[in-house]
Design a protein around this motif. Sequence first.
Motif, PDB file in Angstrom:
ATOM      1  N   GLN A  70       0.309  -1.480   0.025  1.00  0.00           N
ATOM      2  CA  GLN A  70      -0.297   0.135   0.050  1.00  0.00           C
ATOM      3  C   GLN A  70       0.746   1.221   0.056  1.00  0.00           C
ATOM      4  O   GLN A  70       2.390   1.449  -0.585  1.00  0.00           O
ATOM      5  N   SER A  71       1.005   2.315   0.769  1.00  0.00           N
ATOM      6  CA  SER A  71       0.752   3.808   1.245  1.00  0.00           C
ATOM      7  C   SER A  71       2.351   3.613   0.860  1.00  0.00           C
ATOM      8  O   SER A  71       3.286   4.332   1.230  1.00  0.00           O
ATOM      9  N   ALA A  72       3.033   2.384   2.206  1.00  0.00           N
ATOM     10  CA  ALA A  72       4.397   2.737   2.189  1.00  0.00           C
ATOM     11  C   ALA A  72       4.883   2.132   0.723  1.00  0.00           C
ATOM     12  O   ALA A  72       6.316   2.559   0.856  1.00  0.00           O
ATOM     13  N   LYS A  74       4.888   4.685  -1.435  1.00  0.00           N
ATOM     14  CA  LYS A  74       5.353   5.866  -2.419  1.00  0.00           C
ATOM     15  C   LYS A  74       6.397   6.716  -1.943  1.00  0.00           C
ATOM     16  O   LYS A  74       6.890   7.117  -3.003  1.00  0.00           O
ATOM     17  N   CYS A 199       0.423  -0.767  -5.235  1.00  0.00           N
ATOM     18  CA  CYS A 199       0.510  -0.962  -3.948  1.00  0.00           C
ATOM     19  C   CYS A 199       0.138  -1.963  -2.894  1.00  0.00           C
ATOM     20  O   CYS A 199      -0.045  -2.418  -2.193  1.00  0.00           O
ATOM     21  N   LYS A 262       6.891   5.796   6.536  1.00  0.00           N
ATOM     22  CA  LYS A 262       6.162   5.953   5.800  1.00  0.00           C
ATOM     23  C   LYS A 262       5.198   5.334   6.112  1.00  0.00           C
ATOM     24  O   LYS A 262       5.422   3.938   6.476  1.00  0.00           O
ATOM     25  N   SER A 264       1.079   3.027   5.992  1.00  0.00           N
ATOM     26  CA  SER A 264       0.501   2.822   4.984  1.00  0.00           C
ATOM     27  C   SER A 264      -1.670   1.857   5.394  1.00  0.00           C
ATOM     28  O   SER A 264      -1.024   1.765   6.920  1.00  0.00           O
TER      29      SER A 264
END
Length: 316
Positions: A70-72, A74, A199, A262, A264
Motif C-alpha cells: 500500500q502507501s509504504a 510511495k 500498492c 511512511k 500505509s
Amino acid sequence: MSRSAGTRADPRSYDLDDLRERVLGERGGAVDDSIPQLARADAELCALALVLPDGTVRTSAQADAAFSVQSAVKPFLFALALLDTGGQALDRIGIEPTGESFDAIKLETGTGRPPNPMVNAGALLTASLVEGGDVAGRQERIVEGLSAFAAQDLEVDEDVAQSEHLLGDRNHALAHLMRAEGTLSVGADDAVAVYARACAVLVDARALAVMGATLACGGRNPVSGRRIVPPQVARDVVSVMATCGVYDGSGRWMRSVGVPAKSSVSGGIVLSAPDVLGAAVVSPPLDEQGTSVRGRIASEELSAELGLHVFASGGT
Ligand code: GLU
C-alpha cells in the motif's frame, strides 16, 4: 517503559519479540475496509524488523507474514521517478505537507501539481514518471525496482491490484483532475492501474525493513550490497518522508518518534534513520490518520530505546 538516553539499547541485541509482546495488548484502531482484501486482514498480526548498515537483519515473530505494501510504496515510487527522470520529477510535484488526509481531492494552488509524493495525488504522478513506455512496462519496472530495494523478488497480489483499480474512486478522481490541470501526461485510467498495482506488491516486515534501510544507507542496499539509487535521491526521499510521510499526522509523528517514516492502510510502516538503521512495523488496526496504532506505539518505543529521535540531544 522507555529507557533513558543514558541506557540506550544496542540494536544488535535489542529484543524485538519483547517489544512486540508489549504492544500486542493494545486494542485501539480499526482495520481498513476500502477493499475486501484489506477488510479481511488479521487484526492480531504484529511484526517488527530492523536492518543495520552492515546488512544485519533482526526480526520478531511474524516478520515473514505477507501484506500488500500500500502507501509504504510511495517513497520508493518517488525514488524511482527521481532516478528515471534525472531529478526532473521535482519540477512536476510539490514537497510541502498538506495537513490533509491521504486521498484529499486537492492539488497545489496555482500550479495544479500534486502537493507532495506521499499523498495519493503525488504517488499517482510519480508512478506515471517511472520509465517503461506503456502501462505493462512501467508496472514491470516498478516491481523490479521495489525488488532491488528489498533485495528479493517481490510479487503482486493480483486480486488486491484489481480491487484497488476498480474501487479506487478517489484515485480516479485525482487522476482526472491532474489531467484537467495538465500535470499528468499519461491517461487517467493508466495512471490508476499502475499505482494500484504498485500498492498491491506483497512485502513482509523483513523486506520492508530492508527497503527502508536502503534509503537510510544513502541508496545502497546493505543486504545485497548493490547501489539502487544515488545518495542525492535517497536524501530527497527521506527528507520528504520526514515532513509528509504520515499524512496529517506527520508533525505528531516527528515529535513523538523522530524518525522519517511512511505509513500505509495495510498497517505497515517503513522507517529510515540515516546511517543508523531501516525498520518496519506492521499491524493492521489504524488510527484516524491511517497509521497503525501498534505500529506507532512500537515505533515510539523503538526510537526511545535505541535513541533514534533525530532532534533529541544527548544532553541532560
Ligand atoms: N491503496 C491505497 C489508496 O490509494 C493506499 C492508501 C494508503 O495506504 O494510505 O487508497
